[in-house]
Design a protein around this motif. Structure first.
Motif, PDB file in Angstrom:
ATOM      1  N   TRP A   1      33.171   2.912  95.244  1.00 58.65           N
ATOM      2  CA  TRP A   1      34.301   3.846  95.297  1.00 58.65           C
ATOM      3  C   TRP A   1      34.096   4.972  94.290  1.00 58.65           C
ATOM      4  O   TRP A   1      34.342   6.133  94.591  1.00 58.65           O
ATOM      5  CB  TRP A   1      35.600   3.101  95.002  1.00 58.65           C
ATOM      6  N   LEU A   2      33.668   4.638  93.075  1.00 54.55           N
ATOM      7  CA  LEU A   2      33.460   5.632  92.026  1.00 54.55           C
ATOM      8  C   LEU A   2      32.459   6.690  92.458  1.00 54.55           C
ATOM      9  O   LEU A   2      32.692   7.887  92.294  1.00 54.55           O
ATOM     10  CB  LEU A   2      32.985   4.940  90.745  1.00 54.55           C
ATOM     11  N   ILE A   3      31.366   6.253  93.063  1.00 55.07           N
ATOM     12  CA  ILE A   3      30.323   7.188  93.480  1.00 55.07           C
ATOM     13  C   ILE A   3      30.780   8.044  94.657  1.00 55.07           C
ATOM     14  O   ILE A   3      30.559   9.258  94.677  1.00 55.07           O
ATOM     15  CB  ILE A   3      29.031   6.422  93.837  1.00 55.07           C
ATOM     16  N   VAL A   4      31.436   7.438  95.633  1.00 51.74           N
ATOM     17  CA  VAL A   4      31.785   8.145  96.864  1.00 51.74           C
ATOM     18  C   VAL A   4      33.019   9.031  96.703  1.00 51.74           C
ATOM     19  O   VAL A   4      33.014  10.189  97.116  1.00 51.74           O
ATOM     20  CB  VAL A   4      31.994   7.139  98.025  1.00 51.74           C
ATOM     21  N   ALA A   5      34.084   8.505  96.092  1.00 50.50           N
ATOM     22  CA  ALA A   5      35.336   9.261  96.082  1.00 50.50           C
ATOM     23  C   ALA A   5      36.052   9.266  94.740  1.00 50.50           C
ATOM     24  O   ALA A   5      36.757  10.217  94.416  1.00 50.50           O
ATOM     25  CB  ALA A   5      36.283   8.694  97.142  1.00 50.50           C
ATOM     26  N   GLY A   6      35.894   8.223  93.969  1.00 49.23           N
ATOM     27  CA  GLY A   6      36.702   8.045  92.769  1.00 49.23           C
ATOM     28  C   GLY A   6      36.603   9.166  91.757  1.00 49.23           C
ATOM     29  O   GLY A   6      37.610   9.607  91.207  1.00 49.23           O
ATOM     30  N   ILE A   7      35.409   9.647  91.518  1.00 46.90           N
ATOM     31  CA  ILE A   7      35.241  10.688  90.502  1.00 46.90           C
ATOM     32  C   ILE A   7      35.947  11.970  90.914  1.00 46.90           C
ATOM     33  O   ILE A   7      36.571  12.641  90.094  1.00 46.90           O
ATOM     34  CB  ILE A   7      33.746  10.909  90.177  1.00 46.90           C
ATOM     35  N   TRP A   8      35.898  12.307  92.214  1.00 46.05           N
ATOM     36  CA  TRP A   8      36.521  13.551  92.679  1.00 46.05           C
ATOM     37  C   TRP A   8      38.040  13.450  92.670  1.00 46.05           C
ATOM     38  O   TRP A   8      38.729  14.404  92.293  1.00 46.05           O
ATOM     39  CB  TRP A   8      36.003  13.906  94.068  1.00 46.05           C
ATOM     40  N   ILE A   9      38.564  12.317  93.066  1.00 46.26           N
ATOM     41  CA  ILE A   9      40.014  12.126  93.038  1.00 46.26           C
ATOM     42  C   ILE A   9      40.512  12.133  91.600  1.00 46.26           C
ATOM     43  O   ILE A   9      41.545  12.730  91.291  1.00 46.26           O
ATOM     44  CB  ILE A   9      40.394  10.806  93.743  1.00 46.26           C
ATOM     45  N   THR A  10      39.760  11.506  90.710  1.00 46.78           N
ATOM     46  CA  THR A  10      40.141  11.472  89.298  1.00 46.78           C
ATOM     47  C   THR A  10      40.132  12.867  88.690  1.00 46.78           C
ATOM     48  O   THR A  10      41.043  13.227  87.940  1.00 46.78           O
ATOM     49  CB  THR A  10      39.192  10.541  88.527  1.00 46.78           C
TER      50      THR A  10
END
Length: 133
Positions: free
Chosen positions: A73-82
């Motif tokens: 999740w962190l690699i795919v979407a988490g960093i951008w949402i954060t």
């Protein structure tokens, strides 16, 4: 006071965030393999609608699968949402009236960064000795 803050939040930020998370959840459900991420998206969407009076806690029974899922999740979407939550939080904190809403965005950073193995509970349940006045 929590209700007033939640209603204002819903108008200015919550509805749009919840719709975004719900859409992401539907996409995750359509892909079948990512259903656990879809469940997490719907949980975050519910939290995004009404964040005041709730908090995020870690589930002690979450295992290795949650950790691996969080890395994906962190690699795919988490960093951008954060990053989006951090920028929105900074934007809200520019005004004095917006500070509680900026803090609410910052409160959503941990669950948007690593949503698996976390649960959203009423604040009174997370801190049983604390009394709301």
């Amino acid at each position: 006071m929590k209700t007033l803050l939640n209603v204002i939040w819903l108008i200015f930020s919550g509805l749009w965030m919840a719709l975004g998370y719900a859409l992401a959840g539907l996409v995750c459900f359509a892909l079948v393999v990512t259903i656990p991420f879809g469940i997490a998206c719907f949980r975050i969407a519910r939290y995004g609608l009404w964040p005041f009076g709730h908090t995020v806690t870690e589930r002690r029974d979450a295992g290795l699968a949650s950790g691996v899922g969080n890395v994906i999740w962190l690699i795919v979407a988490g960093i951008w949402i954060t990053i989006g939550h951090i920028l929105a939080g900074i934007g809200f904190c520019v005004t004095i009236i917006g500070i509680p809403f900026g803090i609410a965005h910052f409160k959503m950073v941990p669950v948007s960064l690593m949503p698996l193995g976390r649960e959203i509970v009423p604040t009174a349940a997370a801190y049983p000795g604390y009394r709301w006045r």
